[in-house]
Design a protein around this motif. Structure first.
Motif, short mmCIF file in Angstrom:
data_model
loop_
_atom_site.label_atom_id
_atom_site.label_comp_id
_atom_site.label_asym_id
_atom_site.label_seq_id
_atom_site.Cartn_x
_atom_site.Cartn_y
_atom_site.Cartn_z
N CYS A 65 -7.54 -1.78 -0.71
CA CYS A 65 -7.28 -1.02 0.52
C CYS A 65 -8.41 -0.08 0.89
CB CYS A 65 -5.97 -0.25 0.39
SG CYS A 65 -6.09 1.28 -0.56
N CYS A 77 -2.04 2.15 -2.40
CA CYS A 77 -1.50 0.82 -2.06
C CYS A 77 -0.66 0.22 -3.18
CB CYS A 77 -2.63 -0.13 -1.65
SG CYS A 77 -3.73 -0.58 -2.99
N PHE A 82 -0.75 -7.01 0.99
CA PHE A 82 -1.56 -7.18 2.20
C PHE A 82 -1.97 -8.63 2.36
CE2 PHE A 82 -2.86 -2.69 1.02
CZ PHE A 82 -2.11 -2.08 2.03
N ALA A 87 -10.30 -4.19 2.12
CA ALA A 87 -10.51 -3.29 3.26
C ALA A 87 -11.49 -2.21 2.82
CB ALA A 87 -9.20 -2.66 3.69
N TYR A 220 -8.37 2.95 10.15
CA TYR A 220 -7.38 2.38 9.23
C TYR A 220 -6.46 3.53 8.83
CZ TYR A 220 -5.76 0.00 4.90
OH TYR A 220 -5.03 -0.58 3.90
N GLY A 223 -2.79 0.59 7.14
CA GLY A 223 -3.16 -0.81 6.91
C GLY A 223 -2.23 -1.78 7.64
N ASP A 227 -3.03 -5.61 8.54
CA ASP A 227 -2.18 -6.57 7.84
C ASP A 227 -1.54 -7.55 8.82
OD1 ASP A 227 -0.93 -7.51 5.40
OD2 ASP A 227 0.93 -6.76 6.27
N ARG A 248 -11.06 6.12 7.96
CA ARG A 248 -9.82 5.86 7.25
C ARG A 248 -9.16 7.19 6.98
NH1 ARG A 248 -6.85 5.08 2.90
NH2 ARG A 248 -6.46 2.96 2.14
#
Ligand code: ZN
Ligand code: ZN
Length: 250
Positions: A65, A77, A82, A87, A220, A223, A227, A248
């Motif tokens: 992630c 995560c 996912f 990511a 992000y 997610g 996803d 993020r």
């Protein structure tokens, strides 16, 4: 007295918006020497002092992630599943980076597209990862109603810059956002997944099937958007899907 007041009001609004956008675009071109984040007069749209304040997300990061790892494991995560393979993000969604993204997206300063796209290119160059060299780029699409309002898709502008700089193919029309959604940042975490569930459709199966894809977005958060987009791409036969965003939230 106008016979069709609704039509004329909506037409007038659109015309005013168009004039304002053209005016802002011209101002950007005529008066470039100003940082759009701190306002300092100098020759860049994002000044060096502001760039230095960006909080970059450097390894060690979670391979799934992209969250920075604190004690060798990812708490973000754990338990999540996912559809994308990995990511990564350039920096933390706060301060200068957050403000620059807002100026780009909501104040519609298109000139920031290549500047922010440049940060993604630098990130990809510094990582030198093989997956980036073989990838076709897919920008996360926005719904046509939002595209009409904003005038451009911020992710597509970022993707175009990467494509041009690194000579990678950009699959602009491979993915479609078929339903309008509310902005993820405005929603509580528990409903974000539901908000974007099933909103993406692959328009060009042949373009994504068997390919390594690099999915580009500006931010992000949980997610969920990445996803959902990855799920559609995977169902259309994509081989690998890697997500890269500018920022993020951590
Ligand atoms: Zn600045
Ligand atoms: Zn993680």
């Amino acid at each position: 007295m106008p016979e069709f007041p609704f039509i004329s009001i909506s037409y007038r609004r659109r015309a005013l918006r168009l004039v304002r956008d053209i005016w802002c675009g011209l101002l950007d071109l005529v008066y470039p020497p100003k940082c759009l984040v701190c306002g300092k007069m100098q020759p860049k749209y994002l000044c060096d002092a502001c760039v230095e304040q960006i909080v970059y997300i450097d390894p060690p990061i979670c391979r799934r992630c992209g969250a920075p790892l604190t004690e060798g494991r990812c708490l973000e995560c754990a338990g999540a599943e996912f559809e994308f393979n990995s990511a990564e993000s350039v920096g933390v969604y706060e301060g200068v980076l957050r403000e620059a993204i807002h100026q780009f997206k909501y104040s519609r300063h298109r000139v920031l597209g290549p500047v922010l796209g440049g940060l993604l290119v630098e990130h990809m160059r510094s990582r030198g990862d093989l997956k980036y060299r073989a990838a076709s780029i897919v920008p996360v699409p926005i719904h046509k109603s939002r595209l009409r309002m904003r005038g451009f898709n911020q992710s597509e502008m970022l993707a175009e810059h990467i494509g041009k700089s690194l000579s990678l193919p950009v699959l602009r029309d491979a993915l479609l956002r078929s339903k309008p959604t509310r902005a993820q940042v405005d929603l509580p975490v528990e409903v974000r997944k539901e908000n974007v569930h099933g909103v993406f459709q692959v328009k060009r199966r042949d373009a994504v099937s068997g390919r390594i894809l690099l999915l580009i977005d500006d931010v992000y958060t949980t997610g969920s958007t990445a996803d959902s987009a990855a799920r559609a791409l995977r169902a259309a036969g994509a081989e690998e899907i890697h997500v890269l965003t500018l920022a993020r939230s951590v």
